[in-house]
Design an enzyme around this catalytic site. Structure first.
Site, PDB file in Angstrom:
ATOM      1  N   CYS A 128       0.841  -1.195   0.000  1.00 42.33           N
ATOM      2  CA  CYS A 128       0.000   0.000   0.000  1.00 42.33           C
ATOM      3  C   CYS A 128       0.876   1.245   0.000  1.00 42.33           C
ATOM      4  CB  CYS A 128      -0.908   0.029   1.217  1.00 42.33           C
ATOM      5  SG  CYS A 128      -1.932   1.512   1.237  1.00 42.33           S
ATOM      6  N   GLY A 242      -7.246  -2.291 -13.480  1.00 44.48           N
ATOM      7  CA  GLY A 242      -7.964  -1.757 -14.637  1.00 44.48           C
ATOM      8  C   GLY A 242      -8.956  -2.680 -15.298  1.00 44.48           C
TER       9      GLY A 242
HETATM   10  C1  LIG Z   1     -10.026   3.489  -3.240  1.00 46.17           C
HETATM   11  C2  LIG Z   1      -9.097   2.321  -3.245  1.00 46.17           C
HETATM   12  C3  LIG Z   1      -8.749   1.696  -2.044  1.00 46.17           C
HETATM   13  C4  LIG Z   1      -7.880   0.615  -2.023  1.00 46.17           C
HETATM   14  N1  LIG Z   1      -7.588   0.010  -0.840  1.00 46.17           N
HETATM   15  C5  LIG Z   1      -6.797  -1.101  -0.814  1.00 46.17           C
HETATM   16  C6  LIG Z   1      -6.554  -1.803   0.384  1.00 46.17           C
HETATM   17  O1  LIG Z   1      -7.081  -1.471   1.448  1.00 46.17           O
HETATM   18  N2  LIG Z   1      -5.727  -2.884   0.347  1.00 46.17           N
HETATM   19  C7  LIG Z   1      -5.141  -3.298  -0.828  1.00 46.17           C
HETATM   20  O2  LIG Z   1      -4.403  -4.265  -0.826  1.00 46.17           O
HETATM   21  N3  LIG Z   1      -5.385  -2.654  -1.984  1.00 46.17           N
HETATM   22  C8  LIG Z   1      -6.196  -1.566  -2.008  1.00 46.17           C
HETATM   23  N4  LIG Z   1      -6.437  -0.933  -3.213  1.00 46.17           N
HETATM   24  C9  LIG Z   1      -5.833  -1.454  -4.448  1.00 46.17           C
HETATM   25  C10 LIG Z   1      -6.809  -2.346  -5.198  1.00 46.17           C
HETATM   26  O3  LIG Z   1      -7.173  -3.459  -4.430  1.00 46.17           O
HETATM   27  C11 LIG Z   1      -6.209  -2.819  -6.525  1.00 46.17           C
HETATM   28  O4  LIG Z   1      -5.045  -3.566  -6.279  1.00 46.17           O
HETATM   29  C12 LIG Z   1      -5.841  -1.671  -7.450  1.00 46.17           C
HETATM   30  O5  LIG Z   1      -6.771  -0.608  -7.309  1.00 46.17           O
HETATM   31  C13 LIG Z   1      -5.764  -2.085  -8.918  1.00 46.17           C
HETATM   32  O6  LIG Z   1      -7.000  -2.557  -9.394  1.00 46.17           O
HETATM   33  P1  LIG Z   1      -8.071  -1.631 -10.171  1.00 46.17           P
HETATM   34  O7  LIG Z   1      -7.330  -0.922 -11.251  1.00 46.17           O
HETATM   35  O8  LIG Z   1      -9.108  -2.578 -10.655  1.00 46.17           O
HETATM   36  O9  LIG Z   1      -8.612  -0.672  -9.168  1.00 46.17           O
HETATM   37  C14 LIG Z   1      -7.313   0.155  -3.228  1.00 46.17           C
HETATM   38  C15 LIG Z   1      -7.663   0.775  -4.430  1.00 46.17           C
HETATM   39  C16 LIG Z   1      -8.528   1.845  -4.466  1.00 46.17           C
HETATM   40  C17 LIG Z   1      -8.864   2.480  -5.765  1.00 46.17           C
END
Ligand SMILES: Cc1cc2nc3c(=O)[nH]c(=O)nc-3n(C[C@H](O)[C@H](O)[C@H](O)COP(=O)(O)O)c2cc1C
Ligand SMILES: Cc1cc2nc3c(=O)[nH]c(=O)nc-3n(C[C@H](O)[C@H](O)[C@H](O)COP(=O)(O)OP(=O)(O)OC[C@H]3O[C@@H](n4cnc5c(N)ncnc54)[C@H](O)[C@@H]3O)c2cc1C
Ligand SMILES: Cc1cc2nc3c(=O)[nH]c(=O)nc-3n(C[C@H](O)[C@H](O)[C@H](O)COP(=O)(O)OP(=O)(O)OC[C@H]3O[C@@H](n4cnc5c(N)ncnc54)[C@H](O)[C@@H]3O)c2cc1C
Ligand SMILES: Cc1cc2nc3c(=O)[nH]c(=O)nc-3n(C[C@H](O)[C@H](O)[C@H](O)COP(=O)(O)O)c2cc1C
Ligand code: FES
Ligand code: FES
Lengths: 303, 260, 303, 260
Positions: A128, A242
């Site tokens: 993170c 994505g």
């Molecule tokens: C608002 C938000 C909060 C997130 N919180 C976490 C989290 O608490 N723990 C974690 O491992 N990843 C967290 N992520 C990352 C997502 O789980 C994911 O790995 C990342 O957003 C890529 O996927 P996406 O493009 O589909 O969003 C967060 C992402 C977003 C956008």
């Protein structure tokens, strides 16, 4: 056709909401029946409750968004007492995302979470970008990531998936280090570190200055990393970054993922997960595929 | 709450960069309170990646019998700029109604309400005032704008009750800020929506009588799941310590949460 | 208002086409007068001519594109004899991008290029992700980048800007290493390593498998890196990555860039560079800024 | 070459997923040869980031007197899918005319040309055939499609000369491939555009007489600057060793370059 078996996880389909983008399932559970999902990855749990970062916590970017939530959560005990019982009513495995600032935080949180019957696996968030201490460093130094992984493995009653940060020079080295340390699977990828500056205030939009870039913009980076890592490890990968539709899911499988998580797209379309799950069989039929597992790593297996 | 492809019935520029958009669809039947909002996906289509996020816009007014809701928004950035090009007949992807609005029953029967708006905070107050007057509440409006070119809905508010328009440069109504005229109005409950500095001033000035404020905050999901839109509670003993603007708000009791 | 002075470069404005996106200026020179540009960064020169990678060499991604051109160029000697004379007819400084597989290639190419009067600075491309040997490794190990920088500095008659790769864990360490080795400036960023898989062929779209991600998608990553690096080095930064308009240029300046390069956007709109140069004064007036240099690093200087 | 916001005069679906688009603008006056192409930015607006890249589409035919050009394209992916939604009156961002087309004077006066097209390779051959017949050349067309539903412009080609339509499944014209009927045609020069396997077969079969082929390649800039679209020359002694499809082509002499 969509069933997928991963360590600790018997999934009716390989599509799950990504951690932090679905809280603990309550809000989306009001919109549709969570039983359609392959699994639910819940928001990061830390040992103590956290408020997270000051707002603004999100900013839009071209084909993406930045977030700096800062791991807001009520702490592992409250999650166990207040959130898990509701999820236990569904027939959906829960993957518990674990974060911390110190190794001992991770270990204690993991130990507690792994004891919960509804929790079928842990996802170790070593990546993170939005916490000031710990967090990101765990995810950028192979030795530290490995040490953390083995410590958590030592206490966990459930399989441990390690969620890798893309903000590294050598993602394969990271993956191999945590595999050697006992990881049962990988989650790839967490967000890329980014920033947006507001022209009016002339300051970064996010109060945390930098944030994690997610959404379609990062998909090519995720696909590349999964393509590279899946050829070098023998543990399965939950792919993310994505994903917006069934085509994206198939691209992830071809790259080498064995399951996928959908994050940002839930904000764009709250029904995106059930929509993808509904679209998938049709897409697979169109490709002449009767079992989605056949697609895993095809882009390099037949190279 | 539902996601619906709503049809554009009318779309008009009503002030400088300010558009009034009328949308038709079944969602209108689910609106329960003035001050709720919708989350709009601009550009539409499964392939849209820019703008990626939805845009929160307050419901200005709603008519369940005709299934029409009115939104008023300022076109400025990427999303609202594209939205302003939507033509009559087009479908717009709307998620809503969202959040908790203004409690209209906070005003005693036969009582008096003061409604204070600033800029694009004004729209939801129109539906609020409609609801209050329909209950027999006497409503006074104090509406602040930057300049004459920014003023909208003055006539519409005047039909509902006394309406004081303030402009910063004095080109319409009185010159000054909404707080300049508060002591000229008699009221039981005050409601407000507008820029944060205005809300802060109101929270300082209106301390004897109930005041409800509607907040703005950058949003992700709009439904309570992403924690983008939180703000601290002022009560340190609060068990959660925070509220989400999208689902616990956007309307809060004055001083319940920190204004962001 | 737009004049910018950087080592070796007296620029009438800070906007230049990025290397590899403008060839040697001939094609765009047919469309508009190149004299409006602040400078021209020419396509990478290598010691010998290179054909580059097989096609397909480009693929589109959400808000971005992947390329794996593979440094196609006629070799430094032909560039000097056939391309530079045409550019010498303009009143525009040329920045020569230099690439190679071995240190000695870089050094020899740099030496030759730096002797050309029309070349006012070198841009050391230690970050091209599309060459199989060398290239990328130079850009991911601080010590190697530093060694290369000092070797090139030793032979170059002109200031040397080092172009950094974003595919690293610690961009500040890279920047400081090349600064300590004598770099006169930095170019940031080159492309992110990415991949796209074609669902029909089930193979990577690019024949080179991976490619460099450019375009608006990567802007938040570039802004973040420039924000971080500009606070830690005292040499100027030419910023690039996804610039499409004058607002983007201002965002780069606020982050800490002292000039900018526009790459992918030239393909989207061949007149984008002159358009941005025309828009800039108006934007600055709107901000009450009379000298664009005032904006450099404002996002952190007044923090 | 110029960049122009061209106006949509007509836009029609003429076969399965195949659209005919008529655009008006001064650019039409600059077209010098049949087989040139344009590079279209879909979605428009300075803020468009998806689709990011332009889409190359051949000029099917052009009429300088009315400043109208016709394009025919298959709607499949993101860009062409969005393009297919363009309505009459809308402006489309076009860069062109680009590249080198078919040399029509390669045919001796009073000679015979053979024009061979496959699928969406057919469009530029229509303008070519118009130009050839206008010069008094006798043109035979062999046009290959997958199935009846994919066939377009058959009548238009028939007006210009003998036209043999081939479909893979025999649902229209003759069943088979374009190469099946080549030996039935008498010609001096052959011109072709279509899928690479077809061009390869033609290069193997037509070796005694001049053959010109038009290539497709993924493009970045479309004007010769990015090196995305190169292909090797077949002559190892060639001083450059490569050609750019966008500006050295898209039309090449048979066997001058490797077919990509
Ligand atoms: C608002 C938000 C909060 C997130 N919180 C976490 C989290 O608490 N723990 C974690 O491992 N990843 C967290 N992520 C990352 C997502 O789980 C994911 O790995 C990342 O957003 C890529 O996927 P996406 O493009 O589909 O969003 C967060 C992402 C977003 C956008
Ligand atoms: C509950 C609520 C109700 C609102 N009601 C109205 C209304 O009735 N009329 C109206 O004109 N505006 C209203 N706003 C503000 C409106 O949401 C923003 O003006 C709009 O999102 C800006 O989008 P853009 O495309 O113009 O700007 P961009 O600069 O493209 O926006 C970039 C991102 O920042 C977010 N953002 C920018 N400004 C704001 C803001 N002020 N508040 C929240 N997010 C912002 C956008 O949503 C988007 O995610 C409301 C905001 C909230 C939170
Ligand atoms: C010189 C030239 C002339 C052409 N003329 C025609 C024509 O007259 N009619 C017609 O229907 N098609 C024509 N094509 C093919 C046409 O360019 C592609 O079908 C189109 O670019 C696909 O875009 P998309 O948005 O549908 O697909 P997407 O999948 O969204 O495209 C993604 C990217 O790949 C590129 N791409 C995909 N397929 C092709 C292809 N076959 N050739 C080149 N780039 C491709 C796109 O341009 C884009 O950059 C021509 C191609 C070239 C090079
Ligand atoms: C087609 C293409 C070719 C490129 N060739 C080079 C090159 O030869 N040398 C180099 O240093 N960078 C090269 N780059 C990288 C760009 O100069 C630039 O750093 C990068 O694309 C980010 O900017 P942009 O998003 O504006 O394109 C190339 C980029 C593209 C898209
Ligand atoms: S916007 Fe996601 S919790 Fe409020
Ligand atoms: S497309 Fe750029 S050189 Fe041909």
């Amino acid at each position: 056709m969509l069933n997928v078996h991963l360590p600790g996880l018997d999934l009716k389909n390989p599509v799950m909401p990504a951690s932090g983008c679905f809280a603990f399932g309550k809000e989306y559970g009001n919109l549709y029946d969570l039983n359609v999902l392959g699994a639910v990855i819940i928001k990061a749990a830390t040992l103590e409750s956290r408020y997270g970062n000051p707002t603004p916590r999100v900013a839009e970017t071209p084909a993406g968004m930045l977030n700096a939530i800062g791991l807001q959560n009520p702490g592992v005990d409250k999650i166990i007492s207040q959130e898990l019982p509701r999820l236990a009513e569904y027939d959906v495995p829960v993957i518990a995302n674990i974060a911390g600032s110190e190794m001992s935080d991770y270990v204690q949180t993991a130990e507690k979470m792994s004891k919960q019957p509804v929790v079928k696996a842990l996802e170790l968030n070593i990546s993170c970008p939005n916490v000031k201490h710990g967090g990101i460093t765990f995810g950028t130094v192979p030795e530290i990531a490995a040490e953390l992984t083995s410590k958590v493995k030592a206490v966990s009653e459930k399989p441990v998936y390690v969620k890798l940060s893309p903000n590294v020079t050598d993602i394969v080295a990271m993956a191999k280090a945590v595999e050697a340390a006992g990881a049962d699977g990988l989650s790839m990828i967490n967000t890329l570190l980014g920033m947006r500056i507001d022209l009016k205030s002339q300051k970064p939009v996010l109060s945390n200055l930098t944030g994690g870039l997610s959404g379609p913009a990062i998909k090519p980076v995720a696909i590349r990393m999964i393509y590279e890592v899946s050829q070098k490890v023998s543990i399965p990968i939950i792919g993310m970054g994505g994903i917006q539709n069934a085509d994206d899911v198939i691209e992830y499988f071809l790259a080498g993922a064995s399951a996928v998580a959908v994050g940002t797209a839930n904000f764009v379309d709250p029904f995106v997960c059930p929509k993808i799950i509904k679209e998938l069989p049709e897409k697979l039929n169109g490709m002449g595929i009767s079992d989605i597992n056949e697609l895993v790593g095809r882009s390099w297996k037949h190279a | 709450m539902r996601q619906e492809a709503m049809r554009v019935l009318a779309h008009e520029k009503i002030a400088d960069a300010i558009f009034e958009l009328k949308l038709k669809g079944g969602m209108v039947n689910e609106i329960t309170e003035p001050g709720q909002f919708v989350h709009i996906r601009v550009g539409g289509g499964a392939q849209t990646v820019a703008p990626l996020l939805r845009r929160p816009i307050s419901i200005c007014s709603a008519d369940p019998s005709s299934e029409i809701m009115t939104l008023i928004y300022r076109s400025g950035g990427l999303g609202t700029g594209l939205l302003s090009q939507a033509v009559v007949g087009e479908k717009v992807d709307v998620l809503g109604p969202l959040g908790h609005g203004f409690p209209i029953d906070a005003v005693p029967a036969g009582g008096k309400a003061l409604v204070i708006g600033g800029g694009v905070g004004v729209p939801p107050l129109y539906g609020l005032s409609q609801a209050l007057t329909a209950q027999g509440v006497q409503v006074t409006h104090v509406l602040g704008f930057r300049s004459a070119k920014d003023v909208f809905y003055q006539d519409a508010f005047e039909k509902l009750g006394r309406t004081i328009v303030m402009t910063e440069d004095g080109t319409c109504g009185q010159k000054g800020r909404v707080t300049d005229v508060l002591n000229t109005v008699d009221f039981d409950v005050a409601y407000s929506c507008g820029p944060t500095p205005m809300l802060k001033a109101l929270e300082r000035e209106i301390t004897e009588k109930p005041l409800f404020v509607s907040l703005e905050q950058r949003m992700g999901c709009g439904i309570g799941a992403c924690m983008a839109c939180v703000t601290h509670t002022t009560d340190p003993g609060d068990s959660k310590g925070y509220r989400r603007v999208c689902c616990d708000g956007p309307v809060f009791k004055a001083r319940e949460v920190e204004l962001c």
